[in-house]
Design an enzyme around this catalytic site. Structure first.
Site, PDB file in Angstrom:
ATOM      1  N   LYS A  79     132.793  47.689  13.096  1.00 20.82           N
ATOM      2  CA  LYS A  79     132.864  46.945  14.356  1.00 20.82           C
ATOM      3  C   LYS A  79     133.636  47.756  15.389  1.00 20.82           C
ATOM      4  CE  LYS A  79     132.831  42.173  12.581  1.00 20.82           C
ATOM      5  NZ  LYS A  79     131.573  41.752  13.220  1.00 20.82           N
TER       6      LYS A  79
ATOM      7  N   ARG B 162     126.276  36.778   4.681  1.00 17.22           N
ATOM      8  CA  ARG B 162     125.103  36.278   3.966  1.00 17.22           C
ATOM      9  C   ARG B 162     125.003  36.889   2.570  1.00 17.22           C
ATOM     10  NH1 ARG B 162     121.410  38.012   8.876  1.00 17.22           N
ATOM     11  NH2 ARG B 162     123.404  37.620   9.863  1.00 17.22           N
TER      12      ARG B 162
HETATM   13  N1  BES Z   1     131.983  37.693  10.886  1.00 15.35           N
HETATM   14  C1  BES Z   1     130.931  38.098  11.713  1.00 15.35           C
HETATM   15  C2  BES Z   1     130.479  37.039  12.715  1.00 15.35           C
HETATM   16  C3  BES Z   1     131.483  36.594  13.733  1.00 15.35           C
HETATM   17  C4  BES Z   1     131.419  37.090  15.024  1.00 15.35           C
HETATM   18  C5  BES Z   1     132.425  35.649  13.433  1.00 15.35           C
HETATM   19  C6  BES Z   1     132.308  36.647  15.985  1.00 15.35           C
HETATM   20  C7  BES Z   1     133.323  35.200  14.390  1.00 15.35           C
HETATM   21  C8  BES Z   1     133.259  35.701  15.677  1.00 15.35           C
HETATM   22  C9  BES Z   1     129.719  38.470  10.867  1.00 15.35           C
HETATM   23  O1  BES Z   1     129.991  38.976   9.607  1.00 15.35           O
HETATM   24  C10 BES Z   1     128.969  39.524  11.594  1.00 15.35           C
HETATM   25  O2  BES Z   1     129.488  40.576  11.765  1.00 15.35           O
HETATM   26  N2  BES Z   1     127.739  39.209  11.986  1.00 15.35           N
HETATM   27  C11 BES Z   1     126.912  40.127  12.670  1.00 15.35           C
HETATM   28  C12 BES Z   1     125.527  40.007  12.098  1.00 15.35           C
HETATM   29  C13 BES Z   1     124.586  41.072  12.578  1.00 15.35           C
HETATM   30  C14 BES Z   1     125.002  42.429  12.053  1.00 15.35           C
HETATM   31  C15 BES Z   1     123.197  40.733  12.095  1.00 15.35           C
HETATM   32  C16 BES Z   1     126.930  39.745  14.151  1.00 15.35           C
HETATM   33  O3  BES Z   1     126.950  38.553  14.472  1.00 15.35           O
HETATM   34  O4  BES Z   1     126.959  40.646  14.977  1.00 15.35           O
HETATM   35 MN    MN Z   2     130.338  41.081   9.661  1.00 15.66          MN
END
Ligand code: BES
Ligand code: MN
Ligand code: ZN
Length: 506
Positions: free
Chosen positions: A284, A358
């Site tokens: 990230k 997931r």
């Molecule tokens: N934990 C994150 C989602 C999240 C984002 C939670 C903001 C709380 C606040 C999750 O694991 C994630 O990174 N999701 C990705 C999925 C994508 C790679 C398909 C996302 O939402 O960008």
């Molecule tokens: Mn994630």
């Protein structure tokens, strides 16, 4: 946590630092409040007339009693129109009043429960519910997290409201029951907020497991924790895959509660417990990465819901399952393109290691099948996309059972832990198919609908019984309300308790 008690007293004789009076919008002082108004030379009437106070929901006005009353100060709080008053409205008003009382440096306060709004609307069966809402709102509003402040950094002198006295006409057993119930719910929500507030170097998968064991020691819950070895035996390649990049061992945490006949199939609640989400090799960006300590909010809600169910002795069977792991980049971490074999036997092509929620949930959902559940609910901070769709104002519900979703919507309205349905169309399920494995963990570019895509992936592991996925990425944090201070909300505990108490049993 604030201590809540009751004392039957006449309004004029009640001695307190701060007397809180809930007021209806259309109603000028009546009943015993009239006497108070008179003692204060018409200060309440004047406030209404000058439009400094109109009784609008959550509106507050603090008046000094200047020695004219046994109470030092009077705090008016609006609850709106009589026809709209609900437990939720009262809960919010109590939160607003308690917050102002604390900000004003009072150590104790009292809430008058007879005239003003309570007289008209709460005589009879709803009295307990509404009085309980006062205790709940105040308790939830006064949440503080200062575990990491050294002593001299803490509030000095500690400016905390310590006791709240509910003042009914007579001491009532109903009130005691309501206060008791509120305290249990507040304590469960606070516990969830604490778990979320703690940083990732405190709340690890092991910490979550220890927390669950502690809960089981204190109440009628059974706790089981599967470690890495047991997971390997079960073939939980998806959960293990996520945790490969971390030195923190993963944990699959199970809390069982049987409050109904053992023969009745349980509701299984599954929580995402990613104790820190760096994104893994699909790292990230650094801005706000610290917020990803809250990626275990689904786990916190699951554990606290089980805590509340056991404390309230609900006549239901519920199993909570938490999939706990840390998502880190490392020499051993999974890489984009890697293929994992899940416990279900289905293989998953990991195209983005940041879609890890997931993956951990896939194995937890498969494990849930062991309980032959009557229904499964999973809670997860799964997608940033839910913030695009709904902001911080509602969680997304996506699932296979219109009946479950209908009840969740009703519970969401009653508790104001709002849910909003997003679709689970077969096009989304198709988009989870991989070219070389059974599934891929992200869709090809251009599919969009990130939250529905997350759910479509989970559906492959959710079993045939009714199942609902709740994406709480927007509501776990920043769901501010008069009884939710800035920070972690503990969203989901009150929603699920209401759900379990009201859904029709089969
Ligand atoms: N934990 C994150 C989602 C999240 C984002 C939670 C903001 C709380 C606040 C999750 O694991 C994630 O990174 N999701 C990705 C999925 C994508 C790679 C398909 C996302 O939402 O960008
Ligand atoms: Mn994630
Ligand atoms: Zn995540």
């Amino acid at each position: 946590m604030i201590k809540i008690n009751q004392k039957s007293d006449s309004l004029l004789d009640h001695k307190t630092e701060c007397l809180i009076l809930p007021c209806l919008e259309e109603k000028k002082p009546g009943g015993a409040v009239k006497n108070i108004d008179a003692a204060l030379n018409g200060a309440i009437t004047a406030a209404f007339e000058n439009k400094r106070f109109a009784g609008k929901p959550n509106q507050t006005l603090l008046l000094n009693c200047n020695g004219n009353l046994k109470a030092d100060n009077l705090l008016l709080v609006g609850v709106g129109k009589a026809k709209d008053v609900s437990a939720e409205i009262i809960c919010k008003a109590a939160g607003a009043a308690a917050t102002l009382a604390e900000k004003s440096n009072f150590k104790s306060a009292s809430v008058y429960l007879n005239d003003s709004c309570f007289d008209k609307i709460a005589k009879g069966p709803r009295y307990g519910e509404l009085a309980g809402a006062v205790a709940e709102g105040a308790g939830l509003a006064l949440y503080h997290f200062d575990a990491y402040k050294s002593k001299d950094e803490k509030d000095d002198p500690p400016s905390r409201l310590q006791t709240l006295t509910l003042v009914p006409a007579t001491k009532t057993a109903i009130l005691k029951k309501s206060i008791d119930r509120a305290e249990k719910i507040v304590s469960a929500v606070h516990a969830a907020r604490d778990l979320i507030s703690h940083p990732g170097n405190t709340v690890t998968p092991t910490y979550l497991a220890e927390h669950a064991k502690k809960l089981a020691r204190k109440s009628k819950l059974t706790c089981k924790v599967l470690g890495k070895k047991e997971m390997e035996k079960l073939g939980m390649g998806a959960l293990l895959g996520v945790s490969r990049g971390s030195h923190e061992p993963p944990a699959l945490i199970v809390l069982e509660y049987f409050g109904a006949a053992k023969s009745k199939a349980p509701t299984v609640i599954v929580g995402k417990g990613v104790t820190f989400d760096t994104g893994g090799i699909s790292l990230k960006p650094p801005a706000s990465m610290d917020e990803m300590k809250m990626d275990m909010s689904g786990a916190a809600t699951t554990l606290s819901t089980l805590q509340a169910i056991a404390d309230l002795k609900l006549p239901v069977n519920v199993v909570g399952i938490v999939a706990a792991a840390e998502n880190m980049p490392d020499g051993l971490a999974i890489k984009p393109g890697d293929i994992l074999k899940s416990m279900s036997g289905k293989t998953i092509e990991v195209l983005n290691t940041d879609a890890e929620g997931r993956l951990v949930l896939a194995d937890a959902l498969t494990y849930a099948q062991r309980y032959k559940p009557k229904e499964v609910i999973d809670l997860a901070t799964l997608t940033g996309a839910v913030l695009m769709a709904l902001g911080h104002q509602a969680a997304a519900v996506i699932g296979t059972s219109p009946a479950m979703i209908k009840q969740l919507k009703e519970s969401g309205t009653a508790t104001d832990e709002r849910v909003w349905e997003l679709p689970l169309w077969e096009e989304f399920e198709k988009a989870t198919k991989s070219d070389i494995a059974d599934l891929k963990n992200i869709a090809s570019p251009g599919v969009g609908a990130g939250s529905s895509m997350g759910a479509a992936f989970l559906k492959a592991f959710a079993g045939d019984q009714p199942w609902t996925h709740i994406d709480i990425a927007g509501t776990a944090w920043g769901y501010d309300k008069p009884y939710i201070p800035k920070g972690p909300s503990g969203y989901g505990v009150r929603l699920l308790i209401h759900y379990l108490e009201h859904r029709k049993t089969k």
